[in-house]
Scaffold this motif. Structure first.
Motif, PDB file in Angstrom:
ATOM      1  N   LYS A 128      -2.898   6.659  -1.140  1.00  0.00           N
ATOM      2  CA  LYS A 128      -2.995   7.289  -2.460  1.00  0.00           C
ATOM      3  C   LYS A 128      -1.993   8.434  -2.596  1.00  0.00           C
ATOM      4  CE  LYS A 128      -6.222   9.544  -5.620  1.00  0.00           C
ATOM      5  NZ  LYS A 128      -5.261  10.652  -5.887  1.00  0.00           N
ATOM      6  N   VAL A 129      -1.886   9.240  -1.552  1.00  0.00           N
ATOM      7  CA  VAL A 129      -0.915  10.334  -1.584  1.00  0.00           C
ATOM      8  C   VAL A 129       0.512   9.789  -1.692  1.00  0.00           C
ATOM      9  CG1 VAL A 129       0.024  12.269  -0.273  1.00  0.00           C
ATOM     10  CG2 VAL A 129      -2.441  11.896  -0.324  1.00  0.00           C
ATOM     11  N   SER A 130       0.808   8.737  -0.944  1.00  0.00           N
ATOM     12  CA  SER A 130       2.153   8.155  -0.980  1.00  0.00           C
ATOM     13  C   SER A 130       2.456   7.522  -2.330  1.00  0.00           C
ATOM     14  CB  SER A 130       2.299   7.124   0.141  1.00  0.00           C
ATOM     15  OG  SER A 130       2.149   7.723   1.408  1.00  0.00           O
ATOM     16  N   ILE A 162      14.817  10.433   0.938  1.00  0.00           N
ATOM     17  CA  ILE A 162      14.685   9.808   2.260  1.00  0.00           C
ATOM     18  C   ILE A 162      13.227   9.796   2.705  1.00  0.00           C
ATOM     19  CG2 ILE A 162      15.291  10.073   4.696  1.00  0.00           C
ATOM     20  CD1 ILE A 162      17.990  11.131   3.788  1.00  0.00           C
ATOM     21  N   ASN A 163      12.507  10.881   2.442  1.00  0.00           N
ATOM     22  CA  ASN A 163      11.085  10.930   2.775  1.00  0.00           C
ATOM     23  C   ASN A 163      10.297   9.878   1.999  1.00  0.00           C
ATOM     24  OD1 ASN A 163      11.034  12.886   4.736  1.00  0.00           O
ATOM     25  ND2 ASN A 163      10.698  14.562   3.305  1.00  0.00           N
ATOM     26  N   VAL A 164      10.615   9.714   0.727  1.00  0.00           N
ATOM     27  CA  VAL A 164       9.899   8.728  -0.090  1.00  0.00           C
ATOM     28  C   VAL A 164      10.137   7.319   0.445  1.00  0.00           C
ATOM     29  CG1 VAL A 164       9.752   7.714  -2.393  1.00  0.00           C
ATOM     30  CG2 VAL A 164       9.895  10.176  -2.144  1.00  0.00           C
ATOM     31  N   VAL A 165      11.371   7.048   0.865  1.00  0.00           N
ATOM     32  CA  VAL A 165      11.694   5.706   1.357  1.00  0.00           C
ATOM     33  C   VAL A 165      11.127   5.471   2.750  1.00  0.00           C
ATOM     34  CG1 VAL A 165      13.589   4.201   2.059  1.00  0.00           C
ATOM     35  CG2 VAL A 165      13.740   5.461  -0.082  1.00  0.00           C
ATOM     36  N   SER A 166      11.354   6.424   3.659  1.00  0.00           N
ATOM     37  CA  SER A 166      11.003   6.209   5.058  1.00  0.00           C
ATOM     38  C   SER A 166       9.527   6.436   5.361  1.00  0.00           C
ATOM     39  CB  SER A 166      11.851   7.114   5.956  1.00  0.00           C
ATOM     40  OG  SER A 166      11.602   8.481   5.652  1.00  0.00           O
ATOM     41  N   ASP A 187       6.723   7.296   2.641  1.00  0.00           N
ATOM     42  CA  ASP A 187       5.747   6.861   1.638  1.00  0.00           C
ATOM     43  C   ASP A 187       5.750   5.344   1.453  1.00  0.00           C
ATOM     44  OD1 ASP A 187       4.878   9.484   1.056  1.00  0.00           O
ATOM     45  OD2 ASP A 187       6.683   9.797  -0.115  1.00  0.00           O
ATOM     46  N   ALA A 188       6.935   4.745   1.339  1.00  0.00           N
ATOM     47  CA  ALA A 188       6.993   3.291   1.178  1.00  0.00           C
ATOM     48  C   ALA A 188       6.458   2.578   2.408  1.00  0.00           C
ATOM     49  CB  ALA A 188       8.428   2.854   0.889  1.00  0.00           C
ATOM     50  N   GLU A 189       6.750   3.117   3.582  1.00  0.00           N
ATOM     51  CA  GLU A 189       6.224   2.510   4.809  1.00  0.00           C
ATOM     52  C   GLU A 189       4.715   2.672   4.904  1.00  0.00           C
ATOM     53  OE1 GLU A 189       7.085   2.637   9.638  1.00  0.00           O
ATOM     54  OE2 GLU A 189       8.140   3.991   8.275  1.00  0.00           O
ATOM     55  N   CYS A 190       4.196   3.795   4.443  1.00  0.00           N
ATOM     56  CA  CYS A 190       2.748   4.007   4.458  1.00  0.00           C
ATOM     57  C   CYS A 190       2.044   3.011   3.535  1.00  0.00           C
ATOM     58  CB  CYS A 190       2.432   5.440   4.037  1.00  0.00           C
ATOM     59  SG  CYS A 190       0.680   5.845   4.006  1.00  0.00           S
ATOM     60  N   VAL A 191       2.612   2.749   2.375  1.00  0.00           N
ATOM     61  CA  VAL A 191       2.032   1.756   1.463  1.00  0.00           C
ATOM     62  C   VAL A 191       2.097   0.364   2.088  1.00  0.00           C
ATOM     63  CG1 VAL A 191       2.239   0.684  -0.806  1.00  0.00           C
ATOM     64  CG2 VAL A 191       2.571   3.145  -0.559  1.00  0.00           C
ATOM     65  N   GLY A 192       3.206   0.056   2.777  1.00  0.00           N
ATOM     66  CA  GLY A 192       3.297  -1.242   3.442  1.00  0.00           C
ATOM     67  C   GLY A 192       2.304  -1.386   4.583  1.00  0.00           C
ATOM     68  N   ASP A 193       2.045  -0.302   5.317  1.00  0.00           N
ATOM     69  CA  ASP A 193       1.086  -0.362   6.423  1.00  0.00           C
ATOM     70  C   ASP A 193      -0.353  -0.480   5.937  1.00  0.00           C
ATOM     71  OD1 ASP A 193       3.139  -0.173   8.223  1.00  0.00           O
ATOM     72  OD2 ASP A 193       2.970   2.002   8.479  1.00  0.00           O
ATOM     73  N   GLY A 209       2.581  -6.595   3.717  1.00  0.00           N
ATOM     74  CA  GLY A 209       3.134  -5.256   3.848  1.00  0.00           C
ATOM     75  C   GLY A 209       4.651  -5.224   3.748  1.00  0.00           C
ATOM     76  N   VAL A 210       5.313  -6.215   4.335  1.00  0.00           N
ATOM     77  CA  VAL A 210       6.775  -6.272   4.256  1.00  0.00           C
ATOM     78  C   VAL A 210       7.233  -6.498   2.822  1.00  0.00           C
ATOM     79  CG1 VAL A 210       8.775  -7.659   4.932  1.00  0.00           C
ATOM     80  CG2 VAL A 210       7.109  -6.984   6.640  1.00  0.00           C
ATOM     81  N   ARG A 211       6.539  -7.361   2.094  1.00  0.00           N
ATOM     82  CA  ARG A 211       6.907  -7.597   0.691  1.00  0.00           C
ATOM     83  C   ARG A 211       6.712  -6.341  -0.150  1.00  0.00           C
ATOM     84  NH1 ARG A 211       4.415 -13.610  -0.793  1.00  0.00           N
ATOM     85  NH2 ARG A 211       5.518 -14.773   0.831  1.00  0.00           N
ATOM     86  N   ALA A 212       5.590  -5.654   0.053  1.00  0.00           N
ATOM     87  CA  ALA A 212       5.330  -4.438  -0.727  1.00  0.00           C
ATOM     88  C   ALA A 212       6.354  -3.355  -0.402  1.00  0.00           C
ATOM     89  CB  ALA A 212       3.913  -3.944  -0.455  1.00  0.00           C
ATOM     90  N   ARG A 213       6.639  -3.173   0.873  1.00  0.00           N
ATOM     91  CA  ARG A 213       7.594  -2.137   1.261  1.00  0.00           C
ATOM     92  C   ARG A 213       8.996  -2.466   0.753  1.00  0.00           C
ATOM     93  NH1 ARG A 213      11.199  -1.134   5.351  1.00  0.00           N
ATOM     94  NH2 ARG A 213      11.418   1.067   5.967  1.00  0.00           N
ATOM     95  N   SER A 214       9.409  -3.724   0.831  1.00  0.00           N
ATOM     96  CA  SER A 214      10.732  -4.110   0.340  1.00  0.00           C
ATOM     97  C   SER A 214      10.860  -3.856  -1.157  1.00  0.00           C
ATOM     98  CB  SER A 214      10.989  -5.587   0.651  1.00  0.00           C
ATOM     99  OG  SER A 214      10.912  -5.838   2.032  1.00  0.00           O
ATOM    100  N   SER A 215       9.822  -4.185  -1.910  1.00  0.00           N
ATOM    101  CA  SER A 215       9.859  -3.958  -3.353  1.00  0.00           C
ATOM    102  C   SER A 215       9.968  -2.470  -3.679  1.00  0.00           C
ATOM    103  CB  SER A 215       8.612  -4.546  -4.012  1.00  0.00           C
ATOM    104  OG  SER A 215       8.488  -5.926  -3.725  1.00  0.00           O
ATOM    105  N   LEU A 216       9.187  -1.650  -2.986  1.00  0.00           N
ATOM    106  CA  LEU A 216       9.207  -0.220  -3.269  1.00  0.00           C
ATOM    107  C   LEU A 216      10.536   0.416  -2.875  1.00  0.00           C
ATOM    108  CD1 LEU A 216       5.609   0.797  -2.142  1.00  0.00           C
ATOM    109  CD2 LEU A 216       6.473   0.630  -4.471  1.00  0.00           C
TER     110      LEU A 216
END
Length: 437
Positions: free
Chosen positions: A422-424, A237-241, A243-249, A205-212
């Motif tokens: 999927k939404v993120s 800011i919403n996309v970073v904080s 959506d990217a965190e949701c994909v990492g989780d 999750g950390v790798r995916a979030r860092s890449s995004l």
């Protein structure tokens, strides 16, 4: 630095001419450029171990240290003695840092793109790039997930043998020690595999979030003027904080798609060996009925999630415009007027948020009551068919139902995480497909 960037002072007419060669605003701008080139930390972050002078403890650890997590011992012991400083914390390995993950991530997206850019990225391509970038730890976590699932049903399987052993008139000490040792080893394997599954999943999750986050940031620097007008900084800011965190989780639930059905199959096989075919089939039907009855609620939750994120974007866009024009609002005395507009937008967002939370609560309540429903149906079939409910069989079935709670409770979370991810991903793709300079 700004003062030193001025040209040397000279006398007479040349003094005025030389001072005009480098105006003060340009000098200040050059000073800012010099400051921006300096790293925020005292140590370089472009490379891992060579830059900081400390090695990655996890990378250099042995197999026993990795299994027992003893590679964290020196750091924890040092933190017990004094507050940790930056130089006390070991550096990350290149495969865990954004400098090592981002080039591979961008290469995977470009290889799957027709134009070689982010402009035609889709949610499928983005998910495929993440999987191809982190396929090694994903494979390792799959092994840990399988070990944890199989080991968790060893205890319920041995309960009937324990009861039969205790009811024997003549007991063999060797058999008792063997049963106890098998139970302890199974619990040890389950505990270690579960801990490593959580640790490795968090690493993915950390790798995916860092890449995004890095890709979104680079995209934000290259947006055209038209794209900046249609998308405010609040949306970025919403996309970073969010959506990217949701994909990492989602890494915590990425194996639940196949792990939970495997656990259900193991539970049905255990019930079949203990109670017979009909009670096991009845338990399977009750489980499938409980799971299938929540699809309408799942669709409602997906709809509410999309509406909530859209309302959040509208509110953040309005907040960004108000903050940028705060001087005009103060001059005209329009604070309360625009405050009421923000409150109205917040009410719309809270309305969709309440509906989303209530739907999730309904899903959780149904799934929490599912194990009792499955047990009632299974034992009811046993009573109707005249199957004797002995002590060992009942205890084994109850332990199986308790283990069955994990997949039943995990299914709504996994389904909800899939919907949110999927939404993120769609929102991230829509941002990455914006027009660039």
């Amino acid at each position: 630095y700004v003062e030193s960037s001025y040209p040397a002072r000279s006398s007479g007419r040349n003094r005025h001419r030389s001072s005009n060669l480098l105006p003060r605003p340009f000098s200040v701008f050059r000073g800012y450029l010099f400051i921006m080139k300096q790293p925020l930390l005292e140590q370089e972050t472009s490379s891992s171990s060579e830059a900081t002078g400390t090695k990655s403890l996890f990378t250099d650890a042995g197999w026993f240290s990795i299994i027992t997590f003893s590679w964290m011992g020196p750091l924890l012991d040092l933190g017990r003695k004094k507050p940790l400083d930056l130089h006390d914390v070991p550096s990350l390995d290149d495969s865990d840092s954004v400098h090592g993950v981002l080039p591979n991530f961008k290469a995977k997206i470009v290889s799957n793109s027709a134009t070689g850019q982010f402009t035609d990225a889709t949610a499928v391509k983005l998910a495929k790039a993440i999987v191809l970038t982190t396929w090694k730890p994903i494979l390792v976590t799959a092994v840990y997930a399988l070990l944890s699932s199989v080991a968790s049903y060893v205890g319920p399987y041995l309960i009937e043998y324990f009861v039969d052993y205790l009811n024997k008139s003549s007991r063999s000490s060797r058999e008792g020690y063997l049963l106890a040792l098998t139970f302890v080893v199974a619990q040890l394997i389950e505990g270690l595999s579960t801990r490593h599954l959580q640790f490795r999943s968090k690493q993915v999750g950390v790798r995916a979030r860092s890449s995004l986050v890095a890709a979104i940031y680079q995209k934000g620097l290259a947006l055209s003027s038209q794209s900046r007008q249609s998308n405010s900084s609040g949306e970025m800011i919403n996309v970073v904080s969010l959506d990217a965190e949701c994909v990492g989780d989602f890494s915590r639930s990425m194996h639940d798609l196949w792990r939970l059905p495997v656990q259900i199959v193991l539970a049905m096989l255990l019930l079949y060996s203990t109670l017979g075919f009909c009670p096991a089939f009845a338990a399977l039907l009750a489980t499938a009925l409980t799971i299938g009855g929540n699809k309408p609620l799942g669709r409602m939750e997906q709809n509410y999630q999309e509406k909530m994120m859209s309302a959040k974007d509208v509110r953040m866009r309005a907040m960004s415009e108000i903050l940028q024009s705060m001087r005009i609002l103060k001059l005209q005395g329009w604070e309360m007027i625009f405050l009421s507009k923000i409150i109205e937008l917040r009410k719309v967002e809270m309305n969709w948020l309440k509906k989303n939370v209530y739907t999730s609560a309904m899903l959780l309540s149904i799934f929490f009551s599912a194990p009792a429903f499955v047990a009632m149906v299974t034992f009811g079939v046993c009573v109707l068919m005249g199957i004797p409910l002995e002590t060992g069989k009942v205890l084994c079935a109850l332990a199986t139902f308790r283990q069955l709670q994990t997949p039943i409770h995990g299914l709504p979370d996994a389904y909800s995480m899939i919907i949110q991810t999927k939404v993120s991903l769609d929102r991230i793709c829509s941002f990455l497909c914006l027009e660039e300079l």
